[in-house]
Scaffold this active site. Structure first.
Site, mmCIF file in Angstrom:
data_model
loop_
_atom_site.group_PDB
_atom_site.id
_atom_site.type_symbol
_atom_site.label_atom_id
_atom_site.label_comp_id
_atom_site.label_asym_id
_atom_site.label_seq_id
_atom_site.Cartn_x
_atom_site.Cartn_y
_atom_site.Cartn_z
ATOM 1 N N ASP A 32 7.685 -18.082 23.040
ATOM 2 C CA ASP A 32 7.676 -19.702 22.694
ATOM 3 C C ASP A 32 6.487 -19.753 21.581
ATOM 4 O OD1 ASP A 32 9.474 -22.052 23.753
ATOM 5 O OD2 ASP A 32 7.769 -22.411 22.438
ATOM 6 N N ASP A 49 6.078 -17.300 16.585
ATOM 7 C CA ASP A 49 6.822 -18.068 15.761
ATOM 8 C C ASP A 49 8.223 -17.512 15.364
ATOM 9 O OD1 ASP A 49 8.281 -19.816 13.672
ATOM 10 O OD2 ASP A 49 6.523 -20.256 12.534
ATOM 11 N N LEU A 50 9.388 -17.869 15.789
ATOM 12 C CA LEU A 50 10.477 -17.205 15.537
ATOM 13 C C LEU A 50 10.718 -16.993 13.898
ATOM 14 C CD1 LEU A 50 13.026 -18.827 18.192
ATOM 15 C CD2 LEU A 50 12.415 -16.297 17.797
ATOM 16 N N SER A 109 25.858 -24.210 20.705
ATOM 17 C CA SER A 109 25.948 -25.405 21.363
ATOM 18 C C SER A 109 27.365 -26.188 21.302
ATOM 19 C CB SER A 109 24.886 -26.319 20.507
ATOM 20 O OG SER A 109 25.074 -27.549 20.822
ATOM 21 N N TYR A 134 21.937 -29.520 13.127
ATOM 22 C CA TYR A 134 21.512 -28.875 14.055
ATOM 23 C C TYR A 134 23.137 -27.904 14.466
ATOM 24 C CZ TYR A 134 21.227 -28.003 18.987
ATOM 25 O OH TYR A 134 21.391 -27.465 20.369
ATOM 26 N N LYS A 138 23.950 -23.862 14.492
ATOM 27 C CA LYS A 138 24.577 -22.997 15.648
ATOM 28 C C LYS A 138 25.888 -22.421 14.998
ATOM 29 C CE LYS A 138 21.763 -23.994 18.953
ATOM 30 N NZ LYS A 138 20.943 -23.163 19.346
ATOM 31 N N SER A 163 25.939 -29.350 28.395
ATOM 32 C CA SER A 163 24.654 -29.848 28.634
ATOM 33 C C SER A 163 24.165 -29.288 29.794
ATOM 34 C CB SER A 163 25.162 -31.366 28.823
ATOM 35 O OG SER A 163 25.762 -31.961 27.858
ATOM 36 N N CYS A 164 23.035 -28.462 29.481
ATOM 37 C CA CYS A 164 22.343 -27.698 30.544
ATOM 38 C C CYS A 164 21.283 -28.260 30.977
ATOM 39 C CB CYS A 164 22.123 -26.392 30.054
ATOM 40 S SG CYS A 164 21.579 -25.004 31.213
HETATM 41 P P1 NAI Z 1 14.143 -26.959 24.231
HETATM 42 O O1 NAI Z 1 13.752 -27.959 23.028
HETATM 43 O O2 NAI Z 1 13.697 -27.601 25.442
HETATM 44 O O3 NAI Z 1 13.468 -25.497 24.058
HETATM 45 C C1 NAI Z 1 13.605 -24.628 22.821
HETATM 46 C C2 NAI Z 1 12.172 -24.003 22.727
HETATM 47 O O4 NAI Z 1 11.990 -23.309 21.646
HETATM 48 C C3 NAI Z 1 11.000 -24.947 22.881
HETATM 49 O O5 NAI Z 1 10.104 -24.551 23.982
HETATM 50 C C4 NAI Z 1 10.266 -24.647 21.415
HETATM 51 O O6 NAI Z 1 8.892 -24.785 21.739
HETATM 52 C C5 NAI Z 1 10.712 -23.355 20.955
HETATM 53 N N1 NAI Z 1 10.835 -23.152 19.692
HETATM 54 C C6 NAI Z 1 11.042 -24.331 18.722
HETATM 55 N N2 NAI Z 1 10.640 -23.867 17.345
HETATM 56 C C7 NAI Z 1 10.330 -22.506 17.538
HETATM 57 C C8 NAI Z 1 10.091 -21.479 16.625
HETATM 58 N N3 NAI Z 1 10.106 -21.750 15.341
HETATM 59 N N4 NAI Z 1 9.376 -20.243 17.277
HETATM 60 C C9 NAI Z 1 9.327 -20.056 18.614
HETATM 61 N N5 NAI Z 1 9.935 -21.251 19.600
HETATM 62 C C10 NAI Z 1 10.126 -22.054 18.990
HETATM 63 O O7 NAI Z 1 15.854 -26.623 24.285
HETATM 64 P P2 NAI Z 1 16.566 -26.275 25.693
HETATM 65 O O8 NAI Z 1 17.287 -27.603 26.244
HETATM 66 O O9 NAI Z 1 15.876 -25.551 26.532
HETATM 67 O O10 NAI Z 1 17.779 -25.591 25.023
HETATM 68 C C11 NAI Z 1 17.587 -23.900 24.769
HETATM 69 C C12 NAI Z 1 18.588 -23.577 23.882
HETATM 70 O O11 NAI Z 1 19.793 -23.756 24.200
HETATM 71 C C13 NAI Z 1 18.062 -24.108 22.373
HETATM 72 O O12 NAI Z 1 18.777 -23.027 21.365
HETATM 73 C C14 NAI Z 1 19.353 -25.308 22.337
HETATM 74 O O13 NAI Z 1 19.731 -25.545 21.037
HETATM 75 C C15 NAI Z 1 20.551 -24.542 23.180
HETATM 76 N N6 NAI Z 1 21.282 -25.546 23.770
HETATM 77 C C16 NAI Z 1 20.749 -26.452 24.812
HETATM 78 C C17 NAI Z 1 21.524 -27.375 25.387
HETATM 79 C C18 NAI Z 1 21.108 -28.087 26.447
HETATM 80 O O14 NAI Z 1 21.912 -28.943 27.225
HETATM 81 N N7 NAI Z 1 19.600 -28.028 27.234
HETATM 82 C C19 NAI Z 1 22.902 -27.510 25.210
HETATM 83 C C20 NAI Z 1 23.435 -26.760 24.053
HETATM 84 C C21 NAI Z 1 22.768 -25.785 23.658
HETATM 85 C C1 15L Z 2 22.480 -29.984 22.817
HETATM 86 O O1 15L Z 2 22.862 -29.061 21.965
HETATM 87 C C2 15L Z 2 20.888 -30.097 23.144
HETATM 88 O O2 15L Z 2 20.255 -29.232 22.679
HETATM 89 C C3 15L Z 2 21.042 -30.862 24.256
HETATM 90 O O3 15L Z 2 19.529 -31.309 24.344
HETATM 91 C C4 15L Z 2 21.988 -31.872 24.711
HETATM 92 O O4 15L Z 2 21.620 -32.839 23.806
HETATM 93 C C5 15L Z 2 23.194 -31.311 24.646
HETATM 94 O O5 15L Z 2 23.511 -30.717 23.288
HETATM 95 C C6 15L Z 2 24.278 -32.142 24.641
HETATM 96 O O6 15L Z 2 24.752 -32.980 23.519
HETATM 97 O O7 15L Z 2 24.375 -32.935 25.826
#
Ligand code: NAI
Ligand code: 15L
Length: 265
Positions: A32, A49-50, A109, A134, A138, A163-164
């Site tokens: 991360d 950093d990605l 997403s 965003y 995706k 929505s996870c």
């Molecule tokens: P989150 O925002 O909690 O975690 C994403 C992580 O990526 C963060 O820890 C952040 O520090 C890291 N990050 C951001 N920019 C970065 C960079 N430049 N280099 C390295 N790391 C970086 O998101 P979450 O909820 O854990 O989601 C994980 C993945 O799943 C994301 O790609 C999100 O778009 C996708 N997603 C999540 C959903 C959800 O409901 N949680 C729904 C749909 C998609």
């Molecule tokens: C996403 O893609 C986001 O990463 C998550 O935080 C939620 O907003 C999810 O969609 C959603 O719409 O429930």
């Protein structure tokens, strides 16, 4: 497998999968841009950093599989999305290509199709309808996966996550929710499948209400077990039902469809 890389390991999903996916590999390489705490004996922590191509190439070296969660996870300015999601995704696929093409589980997403209405039922061939920058990022990631498969044979499971979270948080999520257990069992299927290809998989639990058809990936043997419907009474009792004409009630992407284009700082 020997070494599994999880990007975005400090995030909401990553923190949970750090524990749940540990049994899939001898070593978890967790990455991360921000602090991930202390490593367990089976863990390697790499701050990366990605958006940095050399760092991502080194990150992927020696990995047998990747769960790619890292990046901006909601609507944001184009410069932020460009760096973390577009450049980050390109760097990841190029790093995989340079390092023996480890199988990738890619977190896309529902916001890639957020402008569909909640009364529409979609299969994997539904045209993309992103609800913001965003969502567009995706779509880019999904197409990168497709192109790297067609051009180079890179296997990727494109998970169009709903929505996870630990449990559904509102009425929309009664349809879009995927539990952590079902996400983990999906990872198990993705990495154990003898042949994967590059399928689009709707990342959703076995909810009573559902907008998405996963029948094309029955061959993977993934059978999600949890059901957002079990939370319906709790949501009805604790969360205000959205206005019938609001985006939260009408669109699969919910309130994301109303978000502006955020200016670059
Ligand atoms: P989150 O925002 O909690 O975690 C994403 C992580 O990526 C963060 O820890 C952040 O520090 C890291 N990050 C951001 N920019 C970065 C960079 N430049 N280099 C390295 N790391 C970086 O998101 P979450 O909820 O854990 O989601 C994980 C993945 O799943 C994301 O790609 C999100 O778009 C996708 N997603 C999540 C959903 C959800 O409901 N949680 C729904 C749909 C998609
Ligand atoms: C996403 O893609 C986001 O990463 C998550 O935080 C939620 O907003 C999810 O969609 C959603 O719409 O429930």
């Amino acid at each position: 497998m020997h070494r599994l890389l999880i990007t975005g390991a400090a995030g909401g999903v990553g923190r949970v999968m750090r524990r749940r996916l540990a049994s899939l590999a001898d070593i978890l390489r967790l990455s991360d841009i921000t602090d991930m705490g202390d490593p367990a004996p089976n863990e390697e922590l790499v701050r990366c950093d990605l958006g940095d191509p050399a760092a991502v190439k080194a990150l992927v070296e020696g990995c047998d599989a990747i769960v790619h969660l890292g990046g901006i996870s909601g609507e944001a300015s184009f410069s932020k999305i460009l760096h973390a999601n577009l450049l980050g995704c390109y760097n990841l696929f190029e790093a995989a290509r340079a390092n023996g093409q480890p199988r990738i589980m890619l977190a896309s997403s529902l916001h890639a199709v957020g402008f569909y209405r909640q009364d529409e039922y979609l299969d994997a061939d539904a045209p993309l309808r992103p609800d913001g920058l965003y969502g567009v990022s995706k779509c880019f990631a999904e197409l990168m996966a497709r192109m790297y498969f067609d051009k180079f044979g890179q296997e990727t499971a494109i998970i169009r996550l709903g929505s996870c979270f630990e449990h559904p948080r509102d009425h929309r999520m009664l349809s879009s929710w995927i539990s952590y257990d079902d996400f983990a069992s999906l990872a198990d299927c993705v990495f154990k499948a003898p042949r994967l290809g590059c399928p689009l998989i709707w990342g959703v639990s076995n909810n009573d209400a559902c907008w998405w058809d996963n029948s094309h990936v029955n061959y993977l043997g993934w059978r999600p077990k949890d059901n957002a419907g079990d939370y319906r009474a709790r949501i009805d009792a604790t969360v205000l039902r959205p206005e019938p004409q609001s985006s939260a009630a009408l669109y699969q992407g919910g309130p994301f469809v109303d978000k502006p284009i955020y200016p670059d700082e």
